[in-house]
Design a protein around this motif. Structure first.
Motif, PDB file in Angstrom:
ATOM      1  N   ALA A 199       1.984   3.186   5.688  1.00  0.00           N
ATOM      2  CA  ALA A 199       3.308   3.213   5.065  1.00  0.00           C
ATOM      3  C   ALA A 199       3.692   1.855   4.487  1.00  0.00           C
ATOM      4  CB  ALA A 199       4.352   3.663   6.092  1.00  0.00           C
ATOM      5  N   LYS A 200       3.328   0.793   5.176  1.00  0.00           N
ATOM      6  CA  LYS A 200       3.746  -0.545   4.781  1.00  0.00           C
ATOM      7  C   LYS A 200       3.307  -0.873   3.360  1.00  0.00           C
ATOM      8  CE  LYS A 200       3.908  -5.329   6.428  1.00  0.00           C
ATOM      9  NZ  LYS A 200       3.986  -5.925   5.109  1.00  0.00           N
ATOM     10  N   GLU A 201       2.073  -0.509   3.067  1.00  0.00           N
ATOM     11  CA  GLU A 201       1.514  -0.758   1.742  1.00  0.00           C
ATOM     12  C   GLU A 201       2.383  -0.159   0.636  1.00  0.00           C
ATOM     13  OE1 GLU A 201      -2.548   0.505   0.242  1.00  0.00           O
ATOM     14  OE2 GLU A 201      -2.881   0.126   2.401  1.00  0.00           O
ATOM     15  N   PHE A 202       2.778   1.108   0.842  1.00  0.00           N
ATOM     16  CA  PHE A 202       3.589   1.797  -0.159  1.00  0.00           C
ATOM     17  C   PHE A 202       4.987   1.208  -0.216  1.00  0.00           C
ATOM     18  CE2 PHE A 202       0.255   4.795   0.742  1.00  0.00           C
ATOM     19  CZ  PHE A 202      -0.006   5.377  -0.495  1.00  0.00           C
ATOM     20  N   MET A 203       5.589   0.994   0.948  1.00  0.00           N
ATOM     21  CA  MET A 203       6.981   0.576   1.004  1.00  0.00           C
ATOM     22  C   MET A 203       7.185  -0.830   0.432  1.00  0.00           C
ATOM     23  SD  MET A 203       7.699   2.157   4.740  1.00  0.00           S
ATOM     24  CE  MET A 203       9.405   1.698   5.019  1.00  0.00           C
ATOM     25  N   ASP A 204       6.263  -1.725   0.705  1.00  0.00           N
ATOM     26  CA  ASP A 204       6.400  -3.096   0.203  1.00  0.00           C
ATOM     27  C   ASP A 204       6.420  -3.138  -1.326  1.00  0.00           C
ATOM     28  OD1 ASP A 204       6.613  -4.136   2.692  1.00  0.00           O
ATOM     29  OD2 ASP A 204       4.616  -5.027   2.778  1.00  0.00           O
ATOM     30  N   ARG A 205       5.773  -2.161  -1.945  1.00  0.00           N
ATOM     31  CA  ARG A 205       5.767  -2.094  -3.417  1.00  0.00           C
ATOM     32  C   ARG A 205       6.989  -1.366  -3.954  1.00  0.00           C
ATOM     33  NH1 ARG A 205       0.153  -0.164  -2.961  1.00  0.00           N
ATOM     34  NH2 ARG A 205       0.954   1.929  -3.271  1.00  0.00           N
ATOM     35  N   GLY A 206       7.736  -0.699  -3.067  1.00  0.00           N
ATOM     36  CA  GLY A 206       8.845   0.128  -3.519  1.00  0.00           C
ATOM     37  C   GLY A 206       8.387   1.519  -3.903  1.00  0.00           C
ATOM     38  N   ASP A 207       7.164   1.882  -3.502  1.00  0.00           N
ATOM     39  CA  ASP A 207       6.657   3.229  -3.761  1.00  0.00           C
ATOM     40  C   ASP A 207       6.977   4.141  -2.575  1.00  0.00           C
ATOM     41  OD1 ASP A 207       5.596   2.856  -6.285  1.00  0.00           O
ATOM     42  OD2 ASP A 207       3.658   2.150  -5.522  1.00  0.00           O
ATOM     43  N   LEU A 208       6.858   5.454  -2.808  1.00  0.00           N
ATOM     44  CA  LEU A 208       7.116   6.402  -1.736  1.00  0.00           C
ATOM     45  C   LEU A 208       5.870   6.612  -0.880  1.00  0.00           C
ATOM     46  CD1 LEU A 208       9.146   9.207  -3.571  1.00  0.00           C
ATOM     47  CD2 LEU A 208       9.988   7.179  -2.389  1.00  0.00           C
ATOM     48  N   VAL A 209       6.094   6.761   0.420  1.00  0.00           N
ATOM     49  CA  VAL A 209       5.006   7.108   1.338  1.00  0.00           C
ATOM     50  C   VAL A 209       4.594   8.553   1.007  1.00  0.00           C
ATOM     51  CG1 VAL A 209       4.441   7.433   3.789  1.00  0.00           C
ATOM     52  CG2 VAL A 209       5.896   5.526   3.070  1.00  0.00           C
ATOM     53  N   PRO A 210       3.282   8.864   1.021  1.00  0.00           N
ATOM     54  CA  PRO A 210       2.831  10.199   0.602  1.00  0.00           C
ATOM     55  C   PRO A 210       3.523  11.355   1.340  1.00  0.00           C
ATOM     56  CG  PRO A 210       0.958   8.732   0.849  1.00  0.00           C
ATOM     57  CD  PRO A 210       2.163   7.978   1.340  1.00  0.00           C
ATOM     58  N   ASP A 211       3.761  12.438   0.612  1.00  0.00           N
ATOM     59  CA  ASP A 211       4.486  13.592   1.147  1.00  0.00           C
ATOM     60  C   ASP A 211       3.975  14.099   2.496  1.00  0.00           C
ATOM     61  OD1 ASP A 211       6.346  13.791  -0.944  1.00  0.00           O
ATOM     62  OD2 ASP A 211       4.934  14.908  -2.191  1.00  0.00           O
ATOM     63  N   PRO A 212       2.663  14.350   2.654  1.00  0.00           N
ATOM     64  CA  PRO A 212       2.206  14.951   3.915  1.00  0.00           C
ATOM     65  C   PRO A 212       2.562  14.099   5.133  1.00  0.00           C
ATOM     66  CG  PRO A 212       0.436  14.946   2.287  1.00  0.00           C
ATOM     67  CD  PRO A 212       1.550  14.114   1.721  1.00  0.00           C
ATOM     68  N   ASN A 213       2.501  12.778   5.000  1.00  0.00           N
ATOM     69  CA  ASN A 213       2.808  11.884   6.116  1.00  0.00           C
ATOM     70  C   ASN A 213       4.275  11.977   6.498  1.00  0.00           C
ATOM     71  OD1 ASN A 213       0.660  10.223   4.231  1.00  0.00           O
ATOM     72  ND2 ASN A 213       0.156  10.183   6.401  1.00  0.00           N
ATOM     73  N   VAL A 214       5.129  11.998   5.471  1.00  0.00           N
ATOM     74  CA  VAL A 214       6.565  12.036   5.736  1.00  0.00           C
ATOM     75  C   VAL A 214       6.955  13.394   6.302  1.00  0.00           C
ATOM     76  CG1 VAL A 214       8.842  11.789   4.713  1.00  0.00           C
ATOM     77  CG2 VAL A 214       6.984  10.376   3.902  1.00  0.00           C
ATOM     78  N   ILE A 215       6.393  14.447   5.745  1.00  0.00           N
ATOM     79  CA  ILE A 215       6.740  15.798   6.192  1.00  0.00           C
ATOM     80  C   ILE A 215       6.348  15.993   7.662  1.00  0.00           C
ATOM     81  CG2 ILE A 215       6.226  18.266   5.887  1.00  0.00           C
ATOM     82  CD1 ILE A 215       5.933  17.522   2.810  1.00  0.00           C
ATOM     83  N   SER A 216       5.140  15.541   8.030  1.00  0.00           N
ATOM     84  CA  SER A 216       4.732  15.770   9.419  1.00  0.00           C
ATOM     85  C   SER A 216       5.539  14.905  10.371  1.00  0.00           C
ATOM     86  CB  SER A 216       3.232  15.556   9.596  1.00  0.00           C
ATOM     87  OG  SER A 216       2.917  14.216   9.373  1.00  0.00           O
TER      88      SER A 216
END
Ligand SMILES: [Zn+2]
Length: 219
Positions: free
Chosen positions: A49-66
């Protein structure tokens, strides 16, 4: 009761959701806070998650949904803050709620002018321990860098730094604006212009939820 709070980064969703949760006893489900908790714990999800969040991108859907799946049936009711952020997440949420046999009672859209948001975000800081939000210009902690509530470290998040903020706005327009259209087509969206003090916005929000309650009963 299930409430979804939608709005661009910096619209005050976290602040308002926290207050609403305190006043109603509903569980505040903030995917942002949950993900930052994962990052802090150094879990596998956190590292990803850190990789995505630091860029201001969204964490992938499957990870967030689960991550959110186990919480949405909570009997005290839930206040969803930061979820769903994409159309895929919105549809997954519908499926989960149908399965749990609980409807979304109200979708609340906090709308704010984009220039105003960039200004708000640029001063935003957060306690790393208890997540209390501050604004370094308009509402700083009384001792620089130290949380008034718990003594934890107050800092600007990586995703509130200027390049990340610009990217978050772009991502919001591209991915989250369609979520709003999706809910509008279901006719359950309360629009709130989220300018003014947090107290004023909270008052509007409480009103929207009260009127939403009777609307749901009438259905
Ligand atoms: Zn704190």
């Amino acid at each position: 009761m299930r409430i979804v709070l939608l709005g661009p980064p910096g619209a005050g969703k976290g602040t308002q959701a926290r207050r609403l949760s305190e006043s109603t006893g509903m569980k505040h489900l903030s995917t942002g806070d949950m993900l930052r908790g994962e990052v802090a714990s150094g879990s596998e999800l956190g590292l990803l998650a850190k990789e995505f969040m630091d860029r201001g991108d969204l964490v992938p859907d499957p990870n967030v949904i689960s991550m959110i799946r186990n919480h949405i049936g909570d009997p005290s009711g839930v206040l969803l803050d930061g979820f769903p952020r994409t159309l895929i997440q919105a549809m997954a949420l519908d499926t989960e709620l149908k399965f749990a046999n609980v409807p979304i009672d109200r979708v609340i859209h906090l709308s704010v002018d984009i220039d105003e948001l960039v200004k708000r975000l640029s001063g935003r800081a957060l306690c790393g321990d208890c997540q209390t939000p501050y604004n370094l210009e308009s509402d700083p902690p009384s001792k620089t860098g130290i949380c008034d509530r718990c003594g934890g470290p107050v800092a600007v998040r990586n995703d509130d730094k200027p390049e990340a903020v610009a990217n978050r706005m772009k991502v919001y327009q591209e991915l989250t604006a369609p979520v709003l259209d999706y809910y509008r087509s279901h006719g359950n969206v309360a629009e709130i212009v989220a300018t003014g003090s947090p107290d004023e916005v909270f008052e509007k929000l409480s009103q929207a939820i009260r009127s939403g309650k009777s609307g749901v009963m009438a259905n």
